[in-house]
Design a protein around this motif. Structure first.
Motif, PDB file in Angstrom:
ATOM      1  N   GLU A  30      17.863  -4.926   1.519  1.00  0.00           N
ATOM      2  CA  GLU A  30      16.702  -5.340   2.212  1.00  0.00           C
ATOM      3  C   GLU A  30      15.726  -4.210   2.681  1.00  0.00           C
ATOM      4  OE1 GLU A  30      15.780  -6.977   6.758  1.00  0.00           O
ATOM      5  OE2 GLU A  30      17.804  -6.812   6.189  1.00  0.00           O
ATOM      6  N   ILE A  31      16.314  -2.991   2.756  1.00  0.00           N
ATOM      7  CA  ILE A  31      15.457  -1.900   3.162  1.00  0.00           C
ATOM      8  C   ILE A  31      14.842  -1.450   2.014  1.00  0.00           C
ATOM      9  CG2 ILE A  31      15.889   0.865   4.101  1.00  0.00           C
ATOM     10  CD1 ILE A  31      16.534  -1.480   6.290  1.00  0.00           C
ATOM     11  N   GLN A  32      15.507  -1.521   0.720  1.00  0.00           N
ATOM     12  CA  GLN A  32      14.746  -1.205  -0.494  1.00  0.00           C
ATOM     13  C   GLN A  32      13.637  -2.045  -0.692  1.00  0.00           C
ATOM     14  OE1 GLN A  32      15.275   1.356  -2.503  1.00  0.00           O
ATOM     15  NE2 GLN A  32      13.251   0.796  -3.252  1.00  0.00           N
ATOM     16  N   LYS A  33      13.945  -3.474  -0.536  1.00  0.00           N
ATOM     17  CA  LYS A  33      12.764  -4.517  -0.533  1.00  0.00           C
ATOM     18  C   LYS A  33      11.600  -3.892   0.336  1.00  0.00           C
ATOM     19  CE  LYS A  33      11.931  -9.213  -0.765  1.00  0.00           C
ATOM     20  NZ  LYS A  33      11.163  -9.870   0.639  1.00  0.00           N
ATOM     21  N   ILE A  34      11.762  -3.443   1.625  1.00  0.00           N
ATOM     22  CA  ILE A  34      10.857  -3.312   2.522  1.00  0.00           C
ATOM     23  C   ILE A  34       9.736  -1.839   1.973  1.00  0.00           C
ATOM     24  CG2 ILE A  34      10.413  -1.930   4.703  1.00  0.00           C
ATOM     25  CD1 ILE A  34      12.710  -3.687   5.739  1.00  0.00           C
ATOM     26  N   CYS A  35      10.731  -1.109   1.437  1.00  0.00           N
ATOM     27  CA  CYS A  35      10.259   0.336   0.795  1.00  0.00           C
ATOM     28  C   CYS A  35       9.307  -0.127  -0.417  1.00  0.00           C
ATOM     29  CB  CYS A  35      11.351   1.165   0.394  1.00  0.00           C
ATOM     30  SG  CYS A  35      12.141   2.039   1.608  1.00  0.00           S
ATOM     31  N   ASP A  36       9.711  -1.145  -1.292  1.00  0.00           N
ATOM     32  CA  ASP A  36       9.001  -1.513  -2.421  1.00  0.00           C
ATOM     33  C   ASP A  36       7.566  -2.201  -1.782  1.00  0.00           C
ATOM     34  OD1 ASP A  36      11.067  -0.830  -4.220  1.00  0.00           O
ATOM     35  OD2 ASP A  36      11.739  -2.642  -4.303  1.00  0.00           O
ATOM     36  N   GLU A  37       7.836  -2.673  -0.864  1.00  0.00           N
ATOM     37  CA  GLU A  37       6.359  -3.654  -0.459  1.00  0.00           C
ATOM     38  C   GLU A  37       5.608  -2.564   0.216  1.00  0.00           C
ATOM     39  OE1 GLU A  37       7.242  -7.223   1.934  1.00  0.00           O
ATOM     40  OE2 GLU A  37       9.107  -7.782   0.934  1.00  0.00           O
ATOM     41  N   VAL A  38       5.761  -1.448   0.570  1.00  0.00           N
ATOM     42  CA  VAL A  38       4.938  -0.524   1.258  1.00  0.00           C
ATOM     43  C   VAL A  38       4.638   0.702   0.478  1.00  0.00           C
ATOM     44  CG1 VAL A  38       5.513  -1.266   3.723  1.00  0.00           C
ATOM     45  CG2 VAL A  38       6.527   0.690   2.711  1.00  0.00           C
ATOM     46  N   LYS A  39       5.427   0.834  -0.699  1.00  0.00           N
ATOM     47  CA  LYS A  39       5.168   1.832  -1.533  1.00  0.00           C
ATOM     48  C   LYS A  39       3.748   2.395  -2.016  1.00  0.00           C
ATOM     49  CE  LYS A  39       6.234   3.946  -6.107  1.00  0.00           C
ATOM     50  NZ  LYS A  39       6.683   3.624  -7.492  1.00  0.00           N
ATOM     51  N   SER A  40       3.053   1.644  -2.362  1.00  0.00           N
ATOM     52  CA  SER A  40       1.489   1.634  -2.470  1.00  0.00           C
ATOM     53  C   SER A  40       0.719   2.457  -1.192  1.00  0.00           C
ATOM     54  CB  SER A  40       0.765   0.492  -3.326  1.00  0.00           C
ATOM     55  OG  SER A  40       0.546  -0.417  -2.340  1.00  0.00           O
ATOM     56  N   GLU A  41       1.064   1.689  -0.265  1.00  0.00           N
ATOM     57  CA  GLU A  41       0.380   2.290   1.018  1.00  0.00           C
ATOM     58  C   GLU A  41       1.018   3.613   1.289  1.00  0.00           C
ATOM     59  OE1 GLU A  41      -0.528   0.731   5.484  1.00  0.00           O
ATOM     60  OE2 GLU A  41       0.628  -0.497   4.249  1.00  0.00           O
ATOM     61  N   ALA A  42       2.447   3.939   1.009  1.00  0.00           N
ATOM     62  CA  ALA A  42       2.713   5.265   1.272  1.00  0.00           C
ATOM     63  C   ALA A  42       2.206   6.443   0.491  1.00  0.00           C
ATOM     64  CB  ALA A  42       4.452   5.067   1.326  1.00  0.00           C
ATOM     65  N   GLU A  43       2.124   5.854  -0.785  1.00  0.00           N
ATOM     66  CA  GLU A  43       1.356   6.920  -1.798  1.00  0.00           C
ATOM     67  C   GLU A  43      -0.118   7.126  -1.437  1.00  0.00           C
ATOM     68  OE1 GLU A  43       3.778   5.600  -5.864  1.00  0.00           O
ATOM     69  OE2 GLU A  43       2.074   4.469  -5.195  1.00  0.00           O
ATOM     70  N   ALA A  44      -0.714   6.257  -0.812  1.00  0.00           N
ATOM     71  CA  ALA A  44      -2.059   6.434  -0.445  1.00  0.00           C
ATOM     72  C   ALA A  44      -2.233   7.408   0.794  1.00  0.00           C
ATOM     73  CB  ALA A  44      -2.733   5.233   0.013  1.00  0.00           C
ATOM     74  N   LYS A  45      -1.296   7.233   1.725  1.00  0.00           N
ATOM     75  CA  LYS A  45      -0.980   7.866   3.216  1.00  0.00           C
ATOM     76  C   LYS A  45      -0.595   9.318   2.631  1.00  0.00           C
ATOM     77  CE  LYS A  45      -0.598   4.582   6.665  1.00  0.00           C
ATOM     78  NZ  LYS A  45      -0.649   4.750   8.018  1.00  0.00           N
ATOM     79  N   ALA A  46       0.344   9.395   1.757  1.00  0.00           N
ATOM     80  CA  ALA A  46       0.836  10.780   1.215  1.00  0.00           C
ATOM     81  C   ALA A  46      -0.159  11.684   0.416  1.00  0.00           C
ATOM     82  CB  ALA A  46       2.213  10.681   0.602  1.00  0.00           C
ATOM     83  N   GLY A  47      -1.166  10.641  -0.475  1.00  0.00           N
ATOM     84  CA  GLY A  47      -1.976  11.304  -1.239  1.00  0.00           C
ATOM     85  C   GLY A  47      -1.420  11.708  -2.708  1.00  0.00           C
ATOM     86  N   LYS A  48      -0.512  11.096  -3.023  1.00  0.00           N
ATOM     87  CA  LYS A  48       0.152  11.175  -4.380  1.00  0.00           C
ATOM     88  C   LYS A  48       1.173   9.971  -4.860  1.00  0.00           C
ATOM     89  CE  LYS A  48       3.656  14.310  -4.371  1.00  0.00           C
ATOM     90  NZ  LYS A  48       4.568  15.589  -3.808  1.00  0.00           N
ATOM     91  N   LYS A  49       1.296  10.031  -5.917  1.00  0.00           N
ATOM     92  CA  LYS A  49       2.040   8.673  -6.455  1.00  0.00           C
ATOM     93  C   LYS A  49       3.505   9.386  -6.856  1.00  0.00           C
ATOM     94  CE  LYS A  49      -1.256   5.851  -7.779  1.00  0.00           C
ATOM     95  NZ  LYS A  49      -1.367   4.567  -7.203  1.00  0.00           N
TER      96      LYS A  49
END
Length: 100
Positions: free
Chosen positions: A17-36
């Motif tokens: 369930e936690i991995q699913k949450i991460c998968d759902e926010v990955k692109s937003e996390a990449e945008a906030k971190a400024g990297k892929k």
């Protein structure tokens, strides 16, 4: 095991369930971190019950690099939506998850 309302629960191993949450926010996390991130694997998490749940998640993003995510999940009657509230970069595997 759920923490008491308002308190941050103990760090525990990530679940599907936690991995699913991460998968759902990955692109937003990449945008906030400024990297892929080529790797994005949840390793552990803590949670905090408020008017919904805050998840503090340690994510392996490749090599020796980790990031910490703070994700809020609304209550089911509010749709159970996810909102990425914060990203901390340049973390290590040994760094404990804390409130941010």
């Amino acid at each position: 095991m759920y923490p008491t309302a308002g308190g941050l629960g103990a760090e525990q191993a990530a679940t599907p369930e936690i991995q699913k949450i991460c998968d759902e926010v990955k692109s937003e996390a990449e945008a906030k971190a400024g990297k892929k991130f080529g790797v994005f694997v949840a390793k552990s998490f803590s949670s905090q019950v408020v008017a919904g749940t805050n998840y503090f998640i340690k994510v392996h993003v490749g090599g020796d690099e980790y990031i910490h995510l703070r994700v809020f999940k609304t209550l089911p009657h509010d749709g159970g939506a996810l909102k990425l509230h914060g990203v901390q970069t340049a973390k290590t595997h040994k760094e404990p998850i804390s409130y941010f």
